[in-house]
Design an enzyme around this catalytic site. Structure first.
Site, PDB file in Angstrom:
ATOM      1  N   LYS A 121     -12.255  -1.432   7.709  1.00  0.00           N
ATOM      2  CA  LYS A 121     -11.533  -2.399   8.541  1.00  0.00           C
ATOM      3  C   LYS A 121     -11.815  -2.140  10.017  1.00  0.00           C
ATOM      4  CE  LYS A 121      -8.164  -2.225   4.920  1.00  0.00           C
ATOM      5  NZ  LYS A 121      -8.400  -3.503   4.270  1.00  0.00           N
TER       6      LYS A 121
ATOM      7  N   TRP B 288       0.830  -1.211   0.000  1.00  0.00           N
ATOM      8  CA  TRP B 288       0.000   0.000   0.000  1.00  0.00           C
ATOM      9  C   TRP B 288       0.857   1.250   0.000  1.00  0.00           C
ATOM     10  CZ3 TRP B 288      -4.449  -0.906  -1.866  1.00  0.00           C
ATOM     11  CH2 TRP B 288      -5.075  -2.131  -1.648  1.00  0.00           C
TER      12      TRP B 288
ATOM     13  N   ASP C 244      -1.236   6.773   6.324  1.00  0.00           N
ATOM     14  CA  ASP C 244      -2.337   5.901   5.935  1.00  0.00           C
ATOM     15  C   ASP C 244      -2.558   4.951   7.111  1.00  0.00           C
ATOM     16  OD1 ASP C 244      -4.006   3.961   4.956  1.00  0.00           O
ATOM     17  OD2 ASP C 244      -2.734   3.397   3.254  1.00  0.00           O
TER      18      ASP C 244
END
Ligand code: PMP
Length: 362
Positions: free
Chosen positions: A197, A103, A173
């Site tokens: 999540k 990511w 992030d």
């Protein structure tokens, strides 16, 4: 299926049962409005109250004051990969990225479309099994910002302590570990996370930022891509993902009722220890991917002695009501995602399943 399974999916992921029940109870008639929240205008008093409460509760949980704002956006964390350099990487400046997984690589790829970038550290040569040490980080001369990924969903690693770079804005992030434990949120100029999540359902992306970053953004970028647009309009510039924000707000109220971040950390440590201890005490039958000092409380990645056994593990676990344990293809093996909503009971069930599986197949 007559009962609920233990859901170890990486995201969308398990939600607290209390939240699902409350949403069910008020689904047809939200707070005596005679309508479902799904049918309600985002300009209504009812939705504005949700929007306001969600922002206030998130700031309260993080201990943030008036110098921060929370925005509820769309497009997922992936859109933030581009919005950040669009807004904060001016011509001639360099943005620094610390690479700790797939990511962060994707975030860097988007930044390269807009300006100069520099890799301040990477653990890619180690197949991202660890977080770099502070003294491995080498910033460029005068970076516009430094970007990190706090938890690496695919590799199962997590920053244990966040770095600080003085005046240089730190951006993170936090899609897969936001609100998993207390941390000094003031260290960060901007935090973003897809909700699916640890915060709620998919469809809403949370951005938490210092107010000064939400002003005077470049004029030459599309209106929807400017943070300022959303900040000025309290995340109501256009139609927001109202149902997702409503569920997110219920999750935040649930977390507060659990005792906030300190209480959830205690439970998360207990949960993760059950699985990591099983790995460590298996005599090498289960092998963790992450180096011990970089282990994630949220995503536990591990391998078995062969791919056949890994396949058998995942399919037998599923039959036993433990679902979503197959690892990401780039790491292989198994992955147990145990976000805030996963119960201790679920982790005990997985621990027991691991012990039995080794006993039968080891
Ligand atoms: N960052 C991290 C750390 C992630 O785990 C994910 C999704 N798994 C993303 C970004 C991408 O998020 P989205 O699907 O919301 O764009």
């Amino acid at each position: 299926m007559t009962h609920r399974v233990f859901n170890f999916n990486a995201g969308p992921a398990a939600l607290p049962i209390e939240v699902l029940k409350q949403a069910q109870a008020e689904f047809l008639n939200y707070q005596e409005t005679g309508m479902s929240i799904l049918e309600t205008s985002h300009r209504s008093k009812a939705y504005e109250a949700i929007n306001r409460e969600a922002e206030a509760t998130l700031k309260e949980l993080l201990g943030l004051g008036d110098n921060y704002r929370v925005l509820f956006l769309q497009g997922g964390a992936s859109t933030q990969f581009a919005m950040i350099p669009m807004n904060f990487l001016p011509q001639g400046r360099t943005a620094d990225y610390i690479l700790t997984g797939a990511w962060s690589e994707k975030a860097l790829k988007e930044a390269k479309l807009f300006g100069n970038t520099h890799i301040a550290a990477t653990t890619g040569e180690d197949n991202y099994k660890r977080i770099p040490k502070i003294d491995e980080i080498q910033l460029s001369e005068n970076p516009a910002y430094v970007h990190i990924t706090s938890n690496n969903t695919i590799f199962g690693t997590q920053w244990q302590e966040f770095p600080s770079f003085g005046q240089v804005p730190l951006i993170a992030d936090m899609s897969s570990d936001i609100l998993n434990k207390p941390f000094d949120a003031e260290k960060f100029s901007l935090i973003y996370a897809g909700a699916q999540k640890n915060l709620g359902p998919s469809g809403v992306t949370v951005v938490i930022a210092r107010k000064e970053l939400l002003e005077n953004n470049p004029k030459a970028i599309p209106t929807m891509m400017r943070y300022e647009t959303h900040a000025k309009n309290d995340s109501l510039y256009n139609t927001p993902p109202a149902f997702s924000v409503y569920i997110l707000n219920l999750v935040l109220q649930w977390l507060k009722a659990q005792g906030g971040l300190a209480a959830i950390e205690k439970r998360n440590v207990e949960k993760a220890s059950l699985i990591y201890n099983t790995i460590d005490q298996s005599g090498g039958y289960y092998r963790g991917h992450a180096q011990k000092d970089s282990r994630s409380l949220m995503n536990i990645t591990f391998r078995l002695p062969s791919e056949e056994l890994e396949k058998a593990f995942a399919s037998q676990a599923e039959k036993a009501g433990l679902i979503g344990l197959k690892g990401h293809r780039s790491v292989g093996g198994l992955r147990a995602s145990i976000y805030n909503a996963m119960t201790v009971e679920g982790c005990r069930a997985l621990e027991q399943f691991m012990l039995n599986f080794q006993h039968k197949n080891g």
